[in-house]
Design a protein around this motif. Structure first.
Motif, PDB file in Angstrom:
ATOM      1  N   LEU A 239       0.844  -1.188   0.000  1.00  0.00           N
ATOM      2  CA  LEU A 239       0.000   0.000   0.000  1.00  0.00           C
ATOM      3  C   LEU A 239       0.878   1.236   0.000  1.00  0.00           C
ATOM      4  CD1 LEU A 239      -2.968   1.094   0.297  1.00  0.00           C
ATOM      5  CD2 LEU A 239      -2.455   1.296   2.731  1.00  0.00           C
ATOM      6  N   SER A 240       0.509   2.200  -0.842  1.00  0.00           N
ATOM      7  CA  SER A 240       1.178   3.500  -0.814  1.00  0.00           C
ATOM      8  C   SER A 240       0.116   4.578  -0.684  1.00  0.00           C
ATOM      9  CB  SER A 240       2.033   3.710  -2.068  1.00  0.00           C
ATOM     10  OG  SER A 240       1.223   3.735  -3.219  1.00  0.00           O
ATOM     11  N   LEU A 241       0.476   5.646   0.024  1.00  0.00           N
ATOM     12  CA  LEU A 241      -0.397   6.804   0.188  1.00  0.00           C
ATOM     13  C   LEU A 241       0.320   8.007  -0.399  1.00  0.00           C
ATOM     14  CD1 LEU A 241      -1.689   6.278   3.840  1.00  0.00           C
ATOM     15  CD2 LEU A 241      -2.945   5.904   1.722  1.00  0.00           C
ATOM     16  N   ASP A 242      -0.315   8.670  -1.332  1.00  0.00           N
ATOM     17  CA  ASP A 242       0.257   9.838  -1.996  1.00  0.00           C
ATOM     18  C   ASP A 242       1.623   9.536  -2.604  1.00  0.00           C
ATOM     19  OD1 ASP A 242      -2.004  11.305  -1.202  1.00  0.00           O
ATOM     20  OD2 ASP A 242      -1.071  11.807   0.720  1.00  0.00           O
ATOM     21  N   GLY A 243       1.782   8.331  -3.147  1.00  0.00           N
ATOM     22  CA  GLY A 243       3.018   7.958  -3.809  1.00  0.00           C
ATOM     23  C   GLY A 243       4.134   7.498  -2.889  1.00  0.00           C
ATOM     24  N   LYS A 244       3.896   7.496  -1.580  1.00  0.00           N
ATOM     25  CA  LYS A 244       4.909   7.073  -0.606  1.00  0.00           C
ATOM     26  C   LYS A 244       4.492   5.738   0.001  1.00  0.00           C
ATOM     27  CE  LYS A 244       5.904  11.849   0.553  1.00  0.00           C
ATOM     28  NZ  LYS A 244       5.794  12.886   1.583  1.00  0.00           N
TER      29      LYS A 244
ATOM     30  N   HIS B 228      -6.052  11.762   0.825  1.00  0.00           N
ATOM     31  CA  HIS B 228      -4.899  10.982   0.384  1.00  0.00           C
ATOM     32  C   HIS B 228      -5.314  10.065  -0.757  1.00  0.00           C
ATOM     33  CE1 HIS B 228      -2.628  12.258   3.898  1.00  0.00           C
ATOM     34  NE2 HIS B 228      -3.727  12.029   4.605  1.00  0.00           N
ATOM     35  N   HIS B 229      -4.402   9.885  -1.702  1.00  0.00           N
ATOM     36  CA  HIS B 229      -4.600   8.956  -2.805  1.00  0.00           C
ATOM     37  C   HIS B 229      -3.911   7.643  -2.433  1.00  0.00           C
ATOM     38  CE1 HIS B 229      -5.253   7.610  -6.889  1.00  0.00           C
ATOM     39  NE2 HIS B 229      -4.004   7.163  -6.893  1.00  0.00           N
ATOM     40  N   ALA B 230      -4.696   6.575  -2.321  1.00  0.00           N
ATOM     41  CA  ALA B 230      -4.160   5.264  -1.935  1.00  0.00           C
ATOM     42  C   ALA B 230      -4.014   4.390  -3.172  1.00  0.00           C
ATOM     43  CB  ALA B 230      -5.083   4.595  -0.925  1.00  0.00           C
ATOM     44  N   HIS B 231      -2.913   3.674  -3.232  1.00  0.00           N
ATOM     45  CA  HIS B 231      -2.656   2.724  -4.321  1.00  0.00           C
ATOM     46  C   HIS B 231      -2.331   1.380  -3.666  1.00  0.00           C
ATOM     47  CE1 HIS B 231      -0.077   1.371  -7.944  1.00  0.00           C
ATOM     48  NE2 HIS B 231      -1.325   0.982  -8.086  1.00  0.00           N
TER      49      HIS B 231
ATOM     50  N   PHE C 260      -7.792   4.355  -4.721  1.00  0.00           N
ATOM     51  CA  PHE C 260      -8.944   4.984  -4.108  1.00  0.00           C
ATOM     52  C   PHE C 260      -8.483   6.183  -3.289  1.00  0.00           C
ATOM     53  CE2 PHE C 260      -7.554   1.398  -1.569  1.00  0.00           C
ATOM     54  CZ  PHE C 260      -7.480   1.893  -0.277  1.00  0.00           C
ATOM     55  N   ASN C 261      -9.420   7.063  -2.966  1.00  0.00           N
ATOM     56  CA  ASN C 261      -9.118   8.244  -2.165  1.00  0.00           C
ATOM     57  C   ASN C 261      -9.630   8.061  -0.752  1.00  0.00           C
ATOM     58  OD1 ASN C 261      -7.836   9.835  -4.189  1.00  0.00           O
ATOM     59  ND2 ASN C 261      -9.830  10.166  -5.107  1.00  0.00           N
ATOM     60  N   VAL C 262      -8.852   8.559   0.204  1.00  0.00           N
ATOM     61  CA  VAL C 262      -9.189   8.453   1.623  1.00  0.00           C
ATOM     62  C   VAL C 262      -9.159   9.849   2.210  1.00  0.00           C
ATOM     63  CG1 VAL C 262      -8.455   7.491   3.835  1.00  0.00           C
ATOM     64  CG2 VAL C 262      -8.128   6.169   1.758  1.00  0.00           C
ATOM     65  N   ILE C 263     -10.181  10.179   2.983  1.00  0.00           N
ATOM     66  CA  ILE C 263     -10.226  11.492   3.644  1.00  0.00           C
ATOM     67  C   ILE C 263     -10.130  11.294   5.142  1.00  0.00           C
ATOM     68  CG2 ILE C 263     -11.584  13.563   4.051  1.00  0.00           C
ATOM     69  CD1 ILE C 263     -12.891  13.085   1.299  1.00  0.00           C
TER      70      ILE C 263
END
Length: 134
Positions: free
Chosen positions: A85-90, A110-113, A129-132
């Motif tokens: 899992l990455s959040l905002d590319g990290k 945050h953009h989750a991948h 998906f996006n997480v707020i």
């Protein structure tokens, strides 16, 4: 005695069926939380019936992935894999469990991948998906 046996035998079968693939205890927390998000994806090259559910509670992100073709347990007879899992590319973590928690996520959107990778390192599934976090 017969009544006791009629009750105990089915109860033992039910309890025995629940001992595999139990999520981490921290996922069982209760309290107010945002409504769980459900995502089901089917694609030709990817496993059928992959379900990704996520829940935001405070500044923690709870994720649960279900698939019938990949197991996250090393002792499984099925093909094994892990979740990245990455959040905002990290990178946010690599997980060997179908259910996991990412703690202390910063406030904001945050953009989750999410990727499921098999034991050979081949990418099997991807979901964004996006997480707020309030």
């Amino acid at each position: 005695m017969k009544k006791i046996l009629l009750f105990c035998i089915p109860a033992l079968f039910l309890l025995n069926g629940c001992n595999n693939d139990v999520p981490d205890p921290e996922v069982k927390e209760t309290g107010q939380a945002q409504e769980a998000q459900n995502e089901t994806v089917s694609a030709m090259a990817m496993p059928k019936d992959v379900t990704v559910q996520y829940l935001v509670k405070g500044n923690n992100l709870y994720v649960d992935c279900k698939t019938s073709t990949i197991s996250f347990r090393e002792d499984s007879d099925k093909e094994t894999g892990k979740i990245m899992l990455s959040l905002d590319g990290k990178p946010a973590g690599v997980f060997n469990s179908a259910a996991f928690v990412v703690r202390n996520v910063a406030t904001g959107q945050h953009h989750a991948h999410l990727k499921i990778v098999n034991n050979k390192g081949t990418n099997v599934f991807e979901k964004e998906f996006n997480v707020i976090i309030d």
